[in-house]
Design a protein around this motif. Structure first.
Motif, PDB file in Angstrom:
ATOM      1  N   THR A 267       0.825  -1.440  -0.299  1.00 18.24           N
ATOM      2  CA  THR A 267      -0.555  -0.211   0.164  1.00 18.24           C
ATOM      3  C   THR A 267       0.902   0.977  -0.021  1.00 18.24           C
ATOM      4  N   THR A 270      -0.355   7.099  -3.083  1.00 22.07           N
ATOM      5  CA  THR A 270      -0.915   7.375  -3.912  1.00 22.07           C
ATOM      6  C   THR A 270      -2.282   6.892  -4.148  1.00 22.07           C
ATOM      7  N   VAL A 271      -3.322   7.754  -4.845  1.00 21.04           N
ATOM      8  CA  VAL A 271      -4.401   7.728  -5.539  1.00 21.04           C
ATOM      9  C   VAL A 271      -4.946   7.944  -6.460  1.00 21.04           C
ATOM     10  N   GLY A 310      -3.636  -2.513  -6.223  1.00 21.60           N
ATOM     11  CA  GLY A 310      -5.035  -1.678  -6.173  1.00 21.60           C
ATOM     12  C   GLY A 310      -5.921  -2.109  -4.787  1.00 21.60           C
ATOM     13  N   ILE A 313     -11.103   2.709  -2.772  1.00 19.69           N
ATOM     14  CA  ILE A 313     -10.948   3.636  -1.894  1.00 19.69           C
ATOM     15  C   ILE A 313     -12.831   4.326  -1.935  1.00 19.69           C
ATOM     16  N   GLN A 317      -7.307   9.472  -0.365  1.00 14.82           N
ATOM     17  CA  GLN A 317      -6.747   8.850   0.491  1.00 14.82           C
ATOM     18  C   GLN A 317      -6.493   7.468   0.403  1.00 14.82           C
ATOM     19  N   SER A 318      -5.338   6.537   0.909  1.00 16.72           N
ATOM     20  CA  SER A 318      -4.909   5.902   1.482  1.00 16.72           C
ATOM     21  C   SER A 318      -5.063   4.999   2.886  1.00 16.72           C
ATOM     22  N   SER A 321      -3.694   6.750   5.839  1.00  9.66           N
ATOM     23  CA  SER A 321      -3.816   8.308   5.482  1.00  9.66           C
ATOM     24  C   SER A 321      -3.919   8.400   6.927  1.00  9.66           C
ATOM     25  N   ASN A 324      -8.040   8.740   7.817  1.00  6.21           N
ATOM     26  CA  ASN A 324      -9.352   7.910   6.631  1.00  6.21           C
ATOM     27  C   ASN A 324     -10.328   6.998   8.076  1.00  6.21           C
ATOM     28  N   TYR A 477      -9.053   4.057  -7.247  1.00  7.65           N
ATOM     29  CA  TYR A 477      -8.298   3.610  -6.399  1.00  7.65           C
ATOM     30  C   TYR A 477      -6.878   4.154  -5.350  1.00  7.65           C
ATOM     31  N   ASN A 478      -6.781   2.549  -4.958  1.00  5.54           N
ATOM     32  CA  ASN A 478      -5.055   3.869  -4.239  1.00  5.54           C
ATOM     33  C   ASN A 478      -4.079   2.314  -5.076  1.00  5.54           C
TER      34      ASN A 478
END
Length: 508
Positions: A267, A270-271, A310, A313, A317-318, A321, A324, A477-478
């Motif tokens: 993980t 990047t989103v 991936g 989301i 945000q992942s 984060s 989240n 997606y993340n």
């Protein structure tokens, strides 16, 4: 590459071929060779925000704080800190008996010099100054104590001090040699010291045995600048690099099957989303925006285009984060319900939906094709508009020239939702060309005044829920951080943000 039936019907194709091997010469034992995509052009911490800079330079420099691969903040050149004067002042106790690579001592003077420079005229030339503008000044208390006098609260500051512009630099060296020399011949306090830099080719570092954290186990770290993904994979397969940072999803199975290589997929920050135009066209209507979200099968896209590298989301945000909300779930894929919502909104058949995207992003081109296919199945008339990245990022988006949807990919090495949400949704920001929402503005501003992590997290989660309720974007997606690593590399813990620290790494 194998596609699901759904996406095959949309006409997605992908073909990736290995580039020929062009560079010869295996590295000596005790030398780790890493490929990164971009030569930053300067090694001064205040000159860049590029991840490839940090992948190499985090080994040359230290900050007052550090963040390990486990994402936890820890002491570095500062051994402790405390908040004084109702949080208007942060006092740092500094580590003693630390040397820069040139023998210059690290002390309070070095910290003050670093931040005077960052917040002054030299810092204005680079992109890092704005990250630290909450600091009014740095005051020396004694040789190993400094106070940061704050203009305003900054709950993300301790994390910012662990990277990029917050890296501590040597006063006398820079004053004697000048900024231009420092750019090309950096000096820090990190575990590896600068040896040689050949622009567009490589950066060579060697171990600094006197590092305060102990001598590194490697002799050298060589960073090679290889912008082509196919070449990175080819060099990795040939054993001429040990870590490749650019693995196309289509070549991930090739790396995974190679007997001497490991594929690392974790993980990352990047989103990717399709942001939606809330001012013009059919996407002015929140119910139409929600229908577009429900019309796109994000799970299928992750499986077919990203080959599973991936996660879906619910907000931009992942899962790593801060802010989240794990209880927030994305709207489900439901084409029938989406069609019904468009009918109720009286959207005419064949209404246009334009997707603006970065034309150099081959992966997202396939994602955009898939999204267009879903919009077509919804009865709309989609079109794809690729742009050169500088045009999209500096003109089309900030000046509100997008179609109904546009490509947004975002990292944010701080792994703090503020770093994303404020820039995306607060009125007047570059990445928010259409909205001025007083409620959202107030929430975003409030969380920036709060150091209490639990209270601040609740507000950030409220922001995420509000953005989802307003359907300001299609969260796609993340994207995983994917690396190829030679099996001779030992004790390597891959960080999600690619800020490598090779103190404990060895090679066989």
């Amino acid at each position: 590459m194998k596609f699901s039936t759904t996406l095959k019907a949309l006409g997605l194709t992908a073909a990736v071929a290995l580039a020929p091997l062009t560079v010869s010469g295996a590295q000596a034992a005790g030398t780790l060779t890493v490929a990164t995509t971009i030569d930053p052009g300067s090694w001064d911490p205040i000159d860049t925000f590029l991840v490839p800079w940090s992948s190499a330079a985090t080994n040359m420099f230290d900050g007052l704080t550090a963040r390990g691969a486990d994402m936890k903040l820890q002491p570095a050149l500062a051994t402790s800190w405390e908040f004084l004067d109702n949080n208007g002042r942060i006092r740092f106790k500094l580590r003693q008996n630390v040397k820069f690579h040139n023998g210059e001592p690290f002390n309070a003077e070095a910290v003050k010099f670093t931040f005077d420079r960052l917040l002054g005229d030299e810092g204005k030339k680079g992109p890092q100054q704005s990250n630290y503008n909450s600091i009014a000044k740095v005051e020396i208390v004694d040789d190993y104590t400094v106070d940061f006098v704050m203009k305003q609260p900054d709950p993300v500051l301790l994390t910012k001090l662990a990277g990029y512009g917050g890296m501590i630099v040597p006063p006398k060296y820079i004053q004697e040699k000048g900024d231009a020399h420092f750019n090309m011949n950096p000096v820090g306090t990190g575990p590896f010291k600068f040896v040689e830099y050949t622009p567009k080719v490589n950066l060579v570092l060697e171990a600094f045995p006197e590092h305060w954290g102990g001598a590194p186990k490697l002799d050298k770290v060589v960073t090679r600048f290889i912008p082509e993904a196919n070449t990175q994979v080819a060099e990795l397969q040939a054993g001429r690099i040990d870590i490749a940072t650019l693995i196309p999803f289509g070549l991930a199975p090739t790396v995974e099957k190679s007997p001497n290589l490991n594929l690392v997929s974790i993980t990352g920050p990047t989103v990717v989303a399709l942001r939606l135009n809330t001012k013009d066209g059919i996407t002015k209507d929140v119910n139409v925006r929600k229908a577009l979200i429900m019309a796109v099968d994000r799970e299928a896209i992750i499986k077919a285009v990203l080959l599973g590298h991936g996660k879906p989301i619910a907000s931009f945000q992942s899962e790593l984060s801060f802010g989240n909300d794990p209880t927030l779930k994305p709207l489900p894929f439901d084409l029938a319900k989406a069609k019904q919502m468009l009918q109720e909104a009286k959207v005419p058949a064949g209404a246009p939906v334009r997707i603006d995207f970065r034309g150099n992003d081959a992966t997202f081109r396939e994602v955009a094709q898939a999204a267009a296919g879903y919009f077509q199945a919804l009865g709309l008339k989609p079109s794809l508009q690729p742009h050169e990245p500088p045009v999209l990022l500096n003109d089309i988006i900030p000046n509100g020239k997008t179609g109904e949807a546009w490509h947004n990919a975002w990292g944010g090495w701080t792994f703090d939702y503020d770093n994303t949400a404020y820039l995306m949704y607060h009125s007047g920001e570059k990445w928010n060309p259409y909205d001025n929402d007083p409620k959202l503005n107030a929430l975003l501003e409030k969380q920036r005044t709060i150091y209490d992590t639990k209270e601040r997290e609740k507000i950030l989660q409220e922001v995420a829920r509000y953005v989802a309720d307003q359907a300001l974007e299609i969260p796609l997606y993340n994207q995983n951080t994917v690396l190829g690593v030679n099996k001779r590399v030992k004790n390597f813990v891959p960080p999600a943000d690619l800020r490598f620290r090779f103190n404990d790494v060895t090679v066989e």
